[in-house]
Write a protein that holds these residues in place. Structure first.
Motif, PDB file in Angstrom:
ATOM      1  N   LYS A 254       0.794  -1.227   0.000  1.00  0.00           N
ATOM      2  CA  LYS A 254       0.000   0.000   0.000  1.00  0.00           C
ATOM      3  C   LYS A 254       0.833   1.288   0.000  1.00  0.00           C
ATOM      4  O   LYS A 254       0.310   2.372   0.211  1.00  0.00           O
TER       5      LYS A 254
ATOM      6  N   GLY B 120       2.235   2.508  -2.619  1.00  0.00           N
ATOM      7  CA  GLY B 120       2.220   3.148  -3.937  1.00  0.00           C
ATOM      8  C   GLY B 120       2.854   2.285  -5.014  1.00  0.00           C
ATOM      9  O   GLY B 120       3.387   2.797  -6.002  1.00  0.00           O
ATOM     10  N   THR B 121       2.782   0.977  -4.811  1.00  0.00           N
ATOM     11  CA  THR B 121       3.360   0.014  -5.755  1.00  0.00           C
ATOM     12  C   THR B 121       2.835   0.224  -7.177  1.00  0.00           C
ATOM     13  O   THR B 121       3.615   0.360  -8.130  1.00  0.00           O
ATOM     14  N   THR B 122       1.514   0.250  -7.294  1.00  0.00           N
ATOM     15  CA  THR B 122       0.890   0.351  -8.614  1.00  0.00           C
ATOM     16  C   THR B 122       1.275   1.666  -9.288  1.00  0.00           C
ATOM     17  O   THR B 122       1.532   1.717 -10.494  1.00  0.00           O
TER      18      THR B 122
ATOM     19  N   ARG C 143       5.971   4.942   2.200  1.00  0.00           N
ATOM     20  CA  ARG C 143       4.827   5.806   2.507  1.00  0.00           C
ATOM     21  C   ARG C 143       4.687   5.898   4.018  1.00  0.00           C
ATOM     22  O   ARG C 143       4.950   4.903   4.721  1.00  0.00           O
TER      23      ARG C 143
ATOM     24  N   SER D 265      -4.655   2.492   4.549  1.00  0.00           N
ATOM     25  CA  SER D 265      -4.845   1.920   3.224  1.00  0.00           C
ATOM     26  C   SER D 265      -4.890   0.391   3.287  1.00  0.00           C
ATOM     27  O   SER D 265      -5.716  -0.261   2.633  1.00  0.00           O
TER      28      SER D 265
ATOM     29  N   TYR E  62       6.282   8.313  -1.196  1.00  0.00           N
ATOM     30  CA  TYR E  62       4.949   8.531  -1.768  1.00  0.00           C
ATOM     31  C   TYR E  62       4.575  10.012  -1.677  1.00  0.00           C
ATOM     32  O   TYR E  62       4.082  10.606  -2.649  1.00  0.00           O
TER      33      TYR E  62
ATOM     34  N   THR F  88      -0.296   9.470 -14.966  1.00  0.00           N
ATOM     35  CA  THR F  88      -0.124   8.671 -13.749  1.00  0.00           C
ATOM     36  C   THR F  88      -0.753   9.367 -12.534  1.00  0.00           C
ATOM     37  O   THR F  88      -0.492   8.980 -11.394  1.00  0.00           O
TER      38      THR F  88
ATOM     39  N   ARG G  77      -8.453   3.981  -3.898  1.00  0.00           N
ATOM     40  CA  ARG G  77      -9.386   4.403  -2.865  1.00  0.00           C
ATOM     41  C   ARG G  77      -9.445   5.930  -2.738  1.00  0.00           C
ATOM     42  O   ARG G  77     -10.438   6.547  -3.103  1.00  0.00           O
ATOM     43  N   LYS G  78      -8.379   6.534  -2.236  1.00  0.00           N
ATOM     44  CA  LYS G  78      -8.342   7.995  -2.086  1.00  0.00           C
ATOM     45  C   LYS G  78      -7.098   8.613  -2.720  1.00  0.00           C
ATOM     46  O   LYS G  78      -7.152   9.702  -3.270  1.00  0.00           O
ATOM     47  N   GLY G  79      -5.961   7.948  -2.525  1.00  0.00           N
ATOM     48  CA  GLY G  79      -4.719   8.449  -3.104  1.00  0.00           C
ATOM     49  C   GLY G  79      -4.269   9.783  -2.540  1.00  0.00           C
ATOM     50  O   GLY G  79      -3.778  10.638  -3.274  1.00  0.00           O
TER      51      GLY G  79
HETATM   52  P1  A3P Z   1      -5.204   4.627  -0.580  1.00  0.00           P
HETATM   53  O1  A3P Z   1      -5.804   3.359  -0.100  1.00  0.00           O
HETATM   54  O2  A3P Z   1      -4.713   5.492   0.536  1.00  0.00           O
HETATM   55  O3  A3P Z   1      -6.077   5.383  -1.524  1.00  0.00           O
HETATM   56  P2  A3P Z   1      -0.360  -0.279  -3.660  1.00  0.00           P
HETATM   57  O4  A3P Z   1      -0.380  -0.048  -5.123  1.00  0.00           O
HETATM   58  O5  A3P Z   1       1.007  -0.376  -3.087  1.00  0.00           O
HETATM   59  O6  A3P Z   1      -1.264  -1.377  -3.253  1.00  0.00           O
HETATM   60  O7  A3P Z   1      -0.912   1.067  -2.983  1.00  0.00           O
HETATM   61  C1  A3P Z   1      -2.239   1.470  -3.132  1.00  0.00           C
HETATM   62  C2  A3P Z   1      -2.387   2.870  -2.598  1.00  0.00           C
HETATM   63  O8  A3P Z   1      -1.774   3.790  -3.526  1.00  0.00           O
HETATM   64  C3  A3P Z   1      -3.850   3.297  -2.479  1.00  0.00           C
HETATM   65  O9  A3P Z   1      -3.887   4.248  -1.405  1.00  0.00           O
HETATM   66  C4  A3P Z   1      -4.053   3.948  -3.832  1.00  0.00           C
HETATM   67  O10 A3P Z   1      -5.160   4.804  -3.897  1.00  0.00           O
HETATM   68  C5  A3P Z   1      -2.747   4.703  -3.978  1.00  0.00           C
HETATM   69  N1  A3P Z   1      -2.462   5.091  -5.368  1.00  0.00           N
HETATM   70  C6  A3P Z   1      -2.499   4.325  -6.465  1.00  0.00           C
HETATM   71  N2  A3P Z   1      -2.233   5.047  -7.573  1.00  0.00           N
HETATM   72  C7  A3P Z   1      -2.030   6.323  -7.146  1.00  0.00           C
HETATM   73  C8  A3P Z   1      -1.726   7.556  -7.810  1.00  0.00           C
HETATM   74  N3  A3P Z   1      -1.595   7.620  -9.137  1.00  0.00           N
HETATM   75  N4  A3P Z   1      -1.577   8.659  -7.047  1.00  0.00           N
HETATM   76  C9  A3P Z   1      -1.719   8.609  -5.717  1.00  0.00           C
HETATM   77  N5  A3P Z   1      -2.012   7.478  -5.034  1.00  0.00           N
HETATM   78  C10 A3P Z   1      -2.170   6.355  -5.734  1.00  0.00           C
END
Ligand code: A3P
Length: 300
Positions: free
Chosen positions: A42, A44-46, A135, A143, A198, A232, A262-264
């Motif tokens: 959580k 910011g992997t993705t 993060r 998260s 993050y 992104t 979710r919220k980011g």
């Molecule tokens: P939240 O649950 O706080 O919204 P992971 O990819 O490591 O599982 O992390 C997921 C978290 O990164 C989630 O946080 C997600 O919303 C946030 N996230 C994904 N893409 C993002 C982006 N482009 N900018 C900001 N936050 C992002």
């Protein structure tokens, strides 16, 4: 609640499939120009995966639409074969390995030995590049809590009060946030590690994305960099089926419970932590992170 039984490796809880494939994961053969994206869950992997792919594809949105992010950057812990880079320029081997570190923090020498023990050794042997995103612990906890609510492959988090204890005790998949972050922070000057936050990417994405680009040894134009920043953004990635996990079956991730995107934001912890929890957490944090000169931004 869900009946998910986690397994342990060296005192760290992992998903059963990871432990069952452990020897295969450990024998992964990294190549010298592989880049490993490493994060605590959580963190910011993705987001960083998409940034890296956009840089690799020189900002070509269509190319980044070729597959879902989990296939473009397979998680090494799922023991999937690496994806060869289409550009042939930079071979992004495997992404998202959540580094394991010892649950009882020892001196840095033995800790680094421990880390080397638990990562597939070929990454160290080949002096690979590591891209680490950290993060702040409170937002990670929030998260992760919502992620465990919606992810049927992970245990039910229980109430927020219960989860607060579970997270502090590191009784979550990939173990203690404190050990993870501290371990990589202490390793960062001894290997090719780009250590990002993050919160920094959120505050000044272009600046941080440029760092990633340089670390990858790539050079994209200013206009392409601007495009990568836009593409992104949280808003774009939330709508993008190749990044938002909307193709994942509801029996695995139920986004009607909580969205993957979710919220980011930075500082959502303020909507979850009580004043008492916050005080207690700060005290525990001070103890666990003592002697570590790492500084997190807690709100923007
Ligand atoms: P939240 O649950 O706080 O919204 P992971 O990819 O490591 O599982 O992390 C997921 C978290 O990164 C989630 O946080 C997600 O919303 C946030 N996230 C994904 N893409 C993002 C982006 N482009 N900018 C900001 N936050 C992002």
């Amino acid at each position: 609640g869900k009946q998910i039984k986690l397994k342990e490796v060296e005192g760290t809880l992992l998903q059963p499939a990871t432990v069952d494939n452990w020897s295969q994961i450990q024998s992964f053969e990294a190549k010298p120009d592989d880049l490993l994206i490493c994060t605590y869950p959580k963190a910011g992997t993705t987001w960083i995966q998409e940034i890296v792919d956009m840089i690799e594809q020189n900002g070509d949105v269509e190319k980044c639409q070729r597959a879902i992010i989990q296939h473009r950057h397979p998680f090494i812990e799922w023991a999937r074969p690496p994806q060869p880079s289409e550009t042939g320029f930079h071979h992004v081997a495997q992404a998202g390995l959540k580094l394991l570190s010892s649950s009882n923090p020892p001196a840095s020498i033995s800790q680094s030995a421990k880390i080397i023990d638990l990562l597939p050794p070929s990454f160290w042997e080949n002096n690979c590049k590591f891209l680490y995103v950290a993060r702040n612990a409170k937002d990670c906890m929030v998260s992760y809590y919502h992620f465990q609510r919606m992810n049927h492959m992970l245990p039910d988090p229980g109430t927020w009060e219960e989860y607060f204890e579970t997270f502090i005790d590191g009784k979550v998949v990939w173990g203690s946030w404190f050990d993870h972050v501290k371990g990589w922070w202490e390793m960062k000057d001894r290997h090719q590690i780009l250590f990002l936050f993050y919160e920094d990417i959120k505050r000044d994405p272009k600046h941080e994305i440029r760092k990633v680009m340089q670390f990858m040894g790539k050079n994209v134009d200013e206009t392409v960099l601007d495009k990568i920043v836009q593409e992104t953004s949280f808003e774009k990635m939330k709508e993008n089926p190749m990044t938002n996990r909307s193709t994942v079956s509801k029996s695995i991730m139920d986004q009607s419970i909580s969205s993957f995107m979710r919220k980011g934001t930075v500082g959502d912890w303020k909507n979850h932590f009580t004043v008492a929890q916050n005080e207690r957490f700060d005290e525990i944090y001070r103890k666990k992170m003592e002697g570590t000169a790492i500084n997190f931004c807690m709100e923007l």
